[in-house]
Design a protein around this motif. Structure first.
Motif, mmCIF file in Angstrom:
data_model
loop_
_atom_site.group_PDB
_atom_site.id
_atom_site.type_symbol
_atom_site.label_atom_id
_atom_site.label_comp_id
_atom_site.label_asym_id
_atom_site.label_seq_id
_atom_site.Cartn_x
_atom_site.Cartn_y
_atom_site.Cartn_z
ATOM 1 N N GLY A 68 -15.575 75.131 40.494
ATOM 2 C CA GLY A 68 -15.809 74.092 39.495
ATOM 3 C C GLY A 68 -15.803 74.592 38.071
ATOM 4 N N GLY A 69 -14.920 75.558 37.770
ATOM 5 C CA GLY A 69 -14.728 75.988 36.378
ATOM 6 C C GLY A 69 -13.711 75.069 35.709
ATOM 7 N N ALA A 104 -16.110 71.543 45.692
ATOM 8 C CA ALA A 104 -17.238 72.376 46.115
ATOM 9 C C ALA A 104 -17.283 73.591 45.196
ATOM 10 C CB ALA A 104 -17.058 72.820 47.570
ATOM 11 N N PHE A 120 -21.134 75.026 39.132
ATOM 12 C CA PHE A 120 -20.236 74.177 38.358
ATOM 13 C C PHE A 120 -20.196 74.655 36.907
ATOM 14 C CE2 PHE A 120 -18.077 70.684 36.549
ATOM 15 C CZ PHE A 120 -17.316 70.164 37.584
ATOM 16 N N GLY A 121 -18.981 74.693 36.348
ATOM 17 C CA GLY A 121 -18.809 75.187 34.976
ATOM 18 C C GLY A 121 -18.188 76.571 34.958
ATOM 19 N N VAL A 166 -17.653 79.711 32.006
ATOM 20 C CA VAL A 166 -17.944 79.067 30.733
ATOM 21 C C VAL A 166 -19.462 79.015 30.485
ATOM 22 C CG1 VAL A 166 -17.892 76.773 29.660
ATOM 23 C CG2 VAL A 166 -15.815 77.759 30.597
ATOM 24 N N ARG A 173 -21.054 77.571 48.387
ATOM 25 C CA ARG A 173 -20.085 78.672 48.402
ATOM 26 C C ARG A 173 -19.186 78.558 49.620
ATOM 27 N NH1 ARG A 173 -22.839 83.452 49.206
ATOM 28 N NH2 ARG A 173 -21.752 83.896 51.143
ATOM 29 N N SER A 188 -9.813 77.444 43.154
ATOM 30 C CA SER A 188 -10.013 77.716 41.717
ATOM 31 C C SER A 188 -11.348 78.440 41.551
ATOM 32 C CB SER A 188 -9.971 76.415 40.919
ATOM 33 O OG SER A 188 -10.881 75.464 41.455
ATOM 34 N N ALA A 190 -13.056 84.303 38.441
ATOM 35 C CA ALA A 190 -13.174 85.762 38.465
ATOM 36 C C ALA A 190 -14.536 86.178 37.927
ATOM 37 C CB ALA A 190 -12.057 86.362 37.611
ATOM 38 N N CYS A 218 -21.560 90.773 28.922
ATOM 39 C CA CYS A 218 -21.128 89.672 28.073
ATOM 40 C C CYS A 218 -21.634 89.877 26.645
ATOM 41 C CB CYS A 218 -21.673 88.373 28.661
ATOM 42 S SG CYS A 218 -21.449 86.960 27.611
ATOM 43 N N ALA A 278 -5.326 77.743 41.200
ATOM 44 C CA ALA A 278 -5.233 77.603 39.740
ATOM 45 C C ALA A 278 -6.275 78.466 39.046
ATOM 46 C CB ALA A 278 -5.456 76.134 39.357
ATOM 47 N N GLY A 279 -5.945 78.915 37.851
ATOM 48 C CA GLY A 279 -6.918 79.583 36.986
ATOM 49 C C GLY A 279 -7.039 81.073 37.199
ATOM 50 N N VAL A 287 -8.173 77.322 28.271
ATOM 51 C CA VAL A 287 -7.103 76.334 28.111
ATOM 52 C C VAL A 287 -6.005 76.564 29.158
ATOM 53 C CG1 VAL A 287 -5.796 77.626 26.346
ATOM 54 C CG2 VAL A 287 -5.710 75.126 26.380
HETATM 55 P P1 FAD Z 1 -14.216 80.226 36.532
HETATM 56 O O1 FAD Z 1 -14.620 79.733 35.212
HETATM 57 O O2 FAD Z 1 -14.520 81.629 36.897
HETATM 58 O O3 FAD Z 1 -14.833 79.241 37.625
HETATM 59 C C1 FAD Z 1 -14.807 79.553 38.974
HETATM 60 C C2 FAD Z 1 -15.575 78.528 39.774
HETATM 61 O O4 FAD Z 1 -15.474 78.832 41.170
HETATM 62 C C3 FAD Z 1 -17.067 78.491 39.505
HETATM 63 O O5 FAD Z 1 -17.520 77.170 39.645
HETATM 64 C C4 FAD Z 1 -17.631 79.388 40.605
HETATM 65 O O6 FAD Z 1 -18.993 79.142 40.866
HETATM 66 C C5 FAD Z 1 -16.769 78.947 41.748
HETATM 67 N N1 FAD Z 1 -16.663 79.842 42.900
HETATM 68 C C6 FAD Z 1 -16.364 81.160 42.952
HETATM 69 N N2 FAD Z 1 -16.299 81.594 44.221
HETATM 70 C C7 FAD Z 1 -16.556 80.511 45.002
HETATM 71 C C8 FAD Z 1 -16.622 80.293 46.398
HETATM 72 N N3 FAD Z 1 -16.389 81.265 47.286
HETATM 73 N N4 FAD Z 1 -16.934 79.046 46.831
HETATM 74 C C9 FAD Z 1 -17.150 78.021 45.978
HETATM 75 N N5 FAD Z 1 -17.076 78.179 44.635
HETATM 76 C C10 FAD Z 1 -16.790 79.401 44.159
HETATM 77 N N6 FAD Z 1 -11.865 81.829 27.543
HETATM 78 C C11 FAD Z 1 -11.423 81.189 26.441
HETATM 79 O O7 FAD Z 1 -10.403 80.527 26.482
HETATM 80 N N7 FAD Z 1 -12.136 81.257 25.287
HETATM 81 C C12 FAD Z 1 -13.288 81.950 25.165
HETATM 82 O O8 FAD Z 1 -13.900 81.983 24.092
HETATM 83 C C13 FAD Z 1 -13.766 82.641 26.332
HETATM 84 N N8 FAD Z 1 -14.893 83.384 26.281
HETATM 85 C C14 FAD Z 1 -15.373 83.931 27.436
HETATM 86 C C15 FAD Z 1 -16.608 84.592 27.384
HETATM 87 C C16 FAD Z 1 -17.163 85.103 28.537
HETATM 88 C C17 FAD Z 1 -18.481 85.778 28.467
HETATM 89 C C18 FAD Z 1 -16.481 84.978 29.771
HETATM 90 C C19 FAD Z 1 -17.095 85.512 31.029
HETATM 91 C C20 FAD Z 1 -15.244 84.370 29.804
HETATM 92 C C21 FAD Z 1 -14.682 83.828 28.652
HETATM 93 N N9 FAD Z 1 -13.453 83.181 28.653
HETATM 94 C C22 FAD Z 1 -13.014 82.544 27.523
HETATM 95 C C23 FAD Z 1 -12.637 83.119 29.875
HETATM 96 C C24 FAD Z 1 -12.803 81.777 30.549
HETATM 97 O O9 FAD Z 1 -14.182 81.504 30.721
HETATM 98 C C25 FAD Z 1 -12.077 81.800 31.878
HETATM 99 O O10 FAD Z 1 -10.725 82.108 31.697
HETATM 100 C C26 FAD Z 1 -12.171 80.451 32.581
HETATM 101 O O11 FAD Z 1 -13.514 80.072 32.763
HETATM 102 C C27 FAD Z 1 -11.467 80.494 33.931
HETATM 103 O O12 FAD Z 1 -11.619 79.281 34.570
HETATM 104 P P2 FAD Z 1 -11.520 79.130 36.157
HETATM 105 O O13 FAD Z 1 -11.813 77.715 36.426
HETATM 106 O O14 FAD Z 1 -10.243 79.707 36.603
HETATM 107 O O15 FAD Z 1 -12.636 80.090 36.759
#
Ligand code: FAD
Length: 310
Positions: free
Chosen positions: A9-10, A30, A34-35, A38, A78, A110, A113, A134, A275-276, A287
């Motif tokens: 839920g990112g 799931a 969530f978030g 971010v 999870r 999704s 990391a 961080c 994705a992501g 983005v």
């Molecule tokens: P994530 O945000 O990692 O979300 C993953 C999701 O999956 C979460 O909900 C997690 O709980 C869930 N999950 C993981 N494993 C499981 C599982 N087995 N079962 C169920 N759920 C699971 N990017 C920018 O563009 N600008 C910024 O200023 C920026 N600053 C950042 C600062 C920090 C400190 C960090 C850590 C990252 C930053 N980023 C920034 C990067 C950005 O946050 C990520 O690129 C983005 O959040 C990736 O999105 P995502 O949805 O792919 O993954």
């Protein structure tokens, strides 16, 4: 069963959920948290059309946008296992750590990391007691103190430049003979008066006393000599690990553990998209993850349209 089940839920998962729900199909998300990442971010200034926001605000906006649609949001769940469909067009299973099993015609992975650990003595012991990952979140805690940044890639050098404006002194430790960050960042780093860079430096131990970090011991790989640098904080900046361990052996992963996806976000498993940050898509940014989530949802919808009826 769902038409689309999103795991994670990112930004990627949230965008996928909005795109899927707007197609009027049964959509579930799931997410362990969530978030996603971010939540740990302070200022966000590069999400196009949003001049400036912060992580918690952005995460709340993601959730609000998803919840504006008819989406089953299963937070604090999870996923442990993915079971591909037994036959083409059959149901895919996602098993949760809670013991529940969710079924769906298509799945979007999704799971994002997390920061890589340096795996030296002291790292676990002093996590949140001087060991941080961080700079945006924890930098201000080290105001007036001396800190280390482990890693001289883009994230390490960015962290060092950032921290140099907050703390008293920053020492960067890079294992390789040279910093690997972009030249413009390295130039900026070297222009700062309160930064020291050690290359050829292998971190051996994060030392501490009284429950707090008090130094970093490293080996100069050229001379084999070990040195102890007294400091109060260590920022580990050696990259991100995709949250894909649970997919090993089921979905094709790259040598970095990223889910291999094609231009529509399809993985090696029929009906499963990704994705992501958990994928091979380069540049891990909000983005990009959001755009990627939208793409995977459209890819999944496309696959659903082509599934045999009944
Ligand atoms: P994530 O945000 O990692 O979300 C993953 C999701 O999956 C979460 O909900 C997690 O709980 C869930 N999950 C993981 N494993 C499981 C599982 N087995 N079962 C169920 N759920 C699971 N990017 C920018 O563009 N600008 C910024 O200023 C920026 N600053 C950042 C600062 C920090 C400190 C960090 C850590 C990252 C930053 N980023 C920034 C990067 C950005 O946050 C990520 O690129 C983005 O959040 C990736 O999105 P995502 O949805 O792919 O993954």
């Amino acid at each position: 069963p769902y038409d689309v089940l999103i795991v994670g839920g990112g930004p990627a998962g949230a965008a996928a959920a909005v795109y899927a729900a707007r197609k009027g199909i049964r959509t579930g998300v799931a997410a362990e948290r969530f978030g996603g990442q971010v939540n740990d971010t302070l200022a966000i200034e590069n999400y196009i059309s949003v001049l400036e926001t912060d992580g918690p605000k952005f995460a709340a906006a993601l959730e609000a946008h998803v919840k504006a649609y008819d989406v089953d949001v299963m937070n604090l769940q999870r996923a442990d296992k993915l079971v591909p469909a037994a036959e083409p067009g059959g149901l895919i299973e996602v098993q949760l750590a809670s013991g529940a099993t969710l079924k769906s015609k298509t799945v979007i992975l999704s799971t994002g990391a997390r920061w890589r650990n340096v795996n030296v003595p002291g790292e676990q012991e002093y996590k949140n007691k001087g060991v941080a990952y961080c700079p945006h979140c924890d930098g201000p805690l080290f105001k007036g103190k001396d800190v280390a940044v482990i890693g001289g890639g883009n994230s390490g050098v960015e962290a060092a430049i950032d921290l140099a404006g907050v703390v008293r002194h920053v020492t960067v430790f890079e294992f390789m003979p040279e910093l690997k960050a972009d030249a413009v960042l390295v130039k900026k780093l070297k222009s700062l008066p309160n930064v020291t860079v050690h290359t050829h430096a292998q971190t051996m131990e994060i030392t501490g006393a009284d429950g707090k970090v008090n130094g970093l011991r490293y080996k100069d790989r050229k001379t084999e000599a070990e040195h102890l640098v007294p400091l109060q904080g260590v920022f580990v900046q050696i990259g991100l690990v995709p949250n894909t361990e649970w997919l090993k052996g089921t979905v094709e992963l790259s040598r970095f553990g990223e889910v291999v996806v094609d231009a529509k976000g399809a993985t090696s498993v029929p009906g499963v998209f990704a994705a992501g940050d958990c994928t091979t898509v380069p540049f891990k940014q909000i983005v990009i993850a959001a755009g990627d989530g939208a793409k995977a949802a459209l890819g999944a919808f496309d696959a659903l349209m082509r599934m045999p009826v009944g």
